[in-house]
Scaffold this active site. Sequence first.
Site, PDB file in Angstrom:
ATOM      1  N   ASP A 153      -5.957  -5.648  -7.927  1.00 43.59           N
ATOM      2  CA  ASP A 153      -6.844  -6.366  -6.934  1.00 43.59           C
ATOM      3  C   ASP A 153      -6.966  -7.679  -7.443  1.00 43.59           C
ATOM      4  O   ASP A 153      -8.183  -7.696  -8.007  1.00 43.59           O
ATOM      5  CB  ASP A 153      -7.988  -5.353  -6.617  1.00 43.59           C
ATOM      6  CG  ASP A 153      -7.228  -4.065  -5.776  1.00 43.59           C
ATOM      7  OD1 ASP A 153      -6.355  -3.787  -6.012  1.00 43.59           O
ATOM      8  OD2 ASP A 153      -8.456  -3.606  -5.117  1.00 43.59           O
ATOM      9  N   LYS A 216      -6.600  -7.727   1.103  1.00 38.33           N
ATOM     10  CA  LYS A 216      -7.696  -6.822   1.044  1.00 38.33           C
ATOM     11  C   LYS A 216      -8.956  -7.718   1.588  1.00 38.33           C
ATOM     12  O   LYS A 216      -9.015  -8.726   1.235  1.00 38.33           O
ATOM     13  CB  LYS A 216      -7.879  -6.171  -0.120  1.00 38.33           C
ATOM     14  CG  LYS A 216      -9.295  -5.764  -0.501  1.00 38.33           C
ATOM     15  CD  LYS A 216      -9.216  -5.030  -2.134  1.00 38.33           C
ATOM     16  CE  LYS A 216     -10.681  -4.508  -2.600  1.00 38.33           C
ATOM     17  NZ  LYS A 216     -10.753  -4.243  -4.020  1.00 38.33           N
ATOM     18  N   LYS A 252      -6.514  -3.100   3.144  1.00 41.51           N
ATOM     19  CA  LYS A 252      -7.415  -2.532   2.682  1.00 41.51           C
ATOM     20  C   LYS A 252      -8.917  -3.234   3.000  1.00 41.51           C
ATOM     21  O   LYS A 252      -9.269  -4.241   2.465  1.00 41.51           O
ATOM     22  CB  LYS A 252      -7.175  -2.579   1.166  1.00 41.51           C
ATOM     23  CG  LYS A 252      -8.386  -1.749   0.294  1.00 41.51           C
ATOM     24  CD  LYS A 252      -8.255  -1.813  -1.241  1.00 41.51           C
ATOM     25  CE  LYS A 252      -9.406  -1.277  -1.787  1.00 41.51           C
ATOM     26  NZ  LYS A 252      -9.263  -1.364  -3.394  1.00 41.51           N
TER      27      LYS A 252
END
Lengths: 316, 476
Positions: A153, A216, A252
């Site tokens: 991430d 995300k 996400k």
Amino acid sequence: MTLTAAAIPTDVASSDAALRRFLHGLPGVDQVGADARAAALGTRSIKTTAKRWAIDTAISMIDLTTLEGQDTHGKVKALCAKGVRPDPTDATCPRVAAICVYPDLVAIAKEQLGDSGVKVASVATNFPSGRAALSVKLADVRAAVADGADEIDMVIDRGAFLSGRYLEVYDEIVQVKAACGVAHLKVILETGELATYDNVRRASWLAMLAGGDFIKTSTGKVSPAATLPVTLVMLEAVRDFREATGRQIGVKPAGGIRTTKDAMRYLVMVNETAGDDWLTPDWFRIGASGLLNDLLQQRHKLTTGHYDGPDYVTID
Amino acid sequence: MGKLFDYAPAPESRAIVNIGASYGLFINGEFVDPVDGEPFKTVNPASEEVLAEVSAAGPQDVDRAVTAARRAFDTTWSRMPGRERAKYLFRIARIIQERARELAVLESLDNGKPIKESRDVDLPLVAAHFFYYAGWADKLKYSGYGETPLGVAGQVIPWNFPLLMLAWKIAPALACGNTVVLKPAETTPLTALAFAEICQQAELPPGVVNILTGAGETGRALVEHSGIDKIAFTGSTEVGKAIAKSVAGTRKRLTLELGGKAANIVFDDAPIDQAIEGIVGGIFFNQGHVCCAGSRLLVQESVADDVLERLRRRMSTLRLGDPLDKNTDVGAINSAAQLQKIRELSQIGEDEGAERWSAACEIPDRGFWYPPTVFTGVTQAHRIAREEIFGPVLSVLTFRTPDEAVEKANNTPYGLSAGVWTDKGSRILSMANRLRAGVVWANTFNKFDPTSPFGGYKESGFGREGGRHGLEGYLR
């Protein structure tokens, strides 16, 4: 189907100017309208069998997260145990999608999770601010991958994005993606710092064009973190991107999703914006920590008919 | 929408509503049996189940109601200080809020509209209208329209927003010191009768509000009654014209809110995803039973294919079915007669060569239903581009330049509303100046607020309801 928004020129990433032309040519987002749509979807009433399905689906989509300075091996081990068996009293309860930790804790998480099927996700690139030299960020990524991270991430350079240096952001994502090797790359936009929905849409497309596997919302360290309208804009982006390129990108939302009701709203939004193809842990994740226990308590309630309280679910 | 996540039924309970077997007329503060009226039945359009038997007021009943209203006007209501009238209106507004859930369920049962709309749109606006005009009652000298009430208002309202149209009519009339005789639509009398109970609950002086149920004959008797000072009508242009003829040459004042064929104009720089929501909300909100519905989509040719593709995809997620299910987006068509009219005009659209596409949705076995439908390849010459369908049927036309959009939008006998979708602020202002419509929405559609005047140009009627302007029709 040819969507106007999706006519991507082949030289889109040749310069800042080319990227700007493309990103600023995307249809705008009307903030009032996006907020209203998100609020309207939030009024869906999810009951009985639908609720049961949604709770289990939400559990299976969680990236169970601990990202604190005080994290220890003990904490990470406990979290891993929780992720593999969220409800030790009920074998039908699904496991979570991944455990999300800082890079230096990847090895311990990997060791704990083994072949459980729960993946190890690691934040990297000098999370959460992203303020470091590119070589440092890349080293951060490589170290996490070397220790066994299945997913990285990364954070984008919001400073570069906000000052219009789109190519810099793009190139950084490309290099991080290369450093990931086989690991999946989630690109954190930190939408709370991008401020406008137009920026969220542009950053989403930029991340997708550069090769991110997921987009995300947030690090969870900036307020606001994930919101429904921001997630709506991102879901529209992945939907349109697949129509334009044939490539599917995951979404996400992370941070601030704490209750079963919140999670239901996100699933409704996925369902009515992107559709079935995104309703799996492969394509939709929820970054959260406390959410899991609320889902488990609601799950108990559906099974037993009464709400048994926080002492009947395990803390990690 | 996919198949994985199948929303289970989430019906709102109808136990909260107590519907009587039969209802009389509300005259002089009491429910009374009709003298020369006939009973008729009101049905749930989603199931065709009979909900209650209601009385159609005859000419003598109309006379009784007008007499009661006149007496109340002369003896109490017009003499009462504005601040005292305001107290009654505030009380009514609060009771509506307290009984909002019950009224929402009742509205959905009798009208067929989805509970999420009656709950989240109709009822909050109904209460807001009473609160808003309650605030005006003691400030009329600042209205700019005088402070003197007209007398007895005869009010005839349609079936698409039964309680909301009642509020639009009754709240300003009462705030200004008028008394009213109101006739709800034949197919949707129940919330007006519930409102009569609320008047009793609020201890409104007898005769200030009278509710006469019935069909066209009752309406005609009311409009033609010599004791009426003011007619306020919302409904079809056809009936509006007949009313205008019948009051011509009399001292009666008249306001009309009639049909529409609004253009919803989407430019190529529009925020497309929100425009799609606006198109869907513009025509499928309340099954398209909206006089200001955006029933003509004018889309710039350069983005037409994209917009239509997105529109069809979005329409496929609309959930048609049980109006009481909290997840229903599109409810039942209000009556068999209206369904017939929608079918006829749609058939005409096909016969004239327009291409029809309907969202694939399961139509329930009983009740009156019509799937969300869009016609493409429509031109100004098609009847479906000119006539009000008053159903979930959208006609799509294209344009090339802003001038052409304005010309096409204005090329209609109606002029109630319009929508403009563009990211360019200056274009919004220029379009709003040139569109001959009472309301122009920018990057939104079908937004209502009691402070905002609403009304038409041309065959969409005259007079304004809502806002300070809404007082003009009830003052001299």
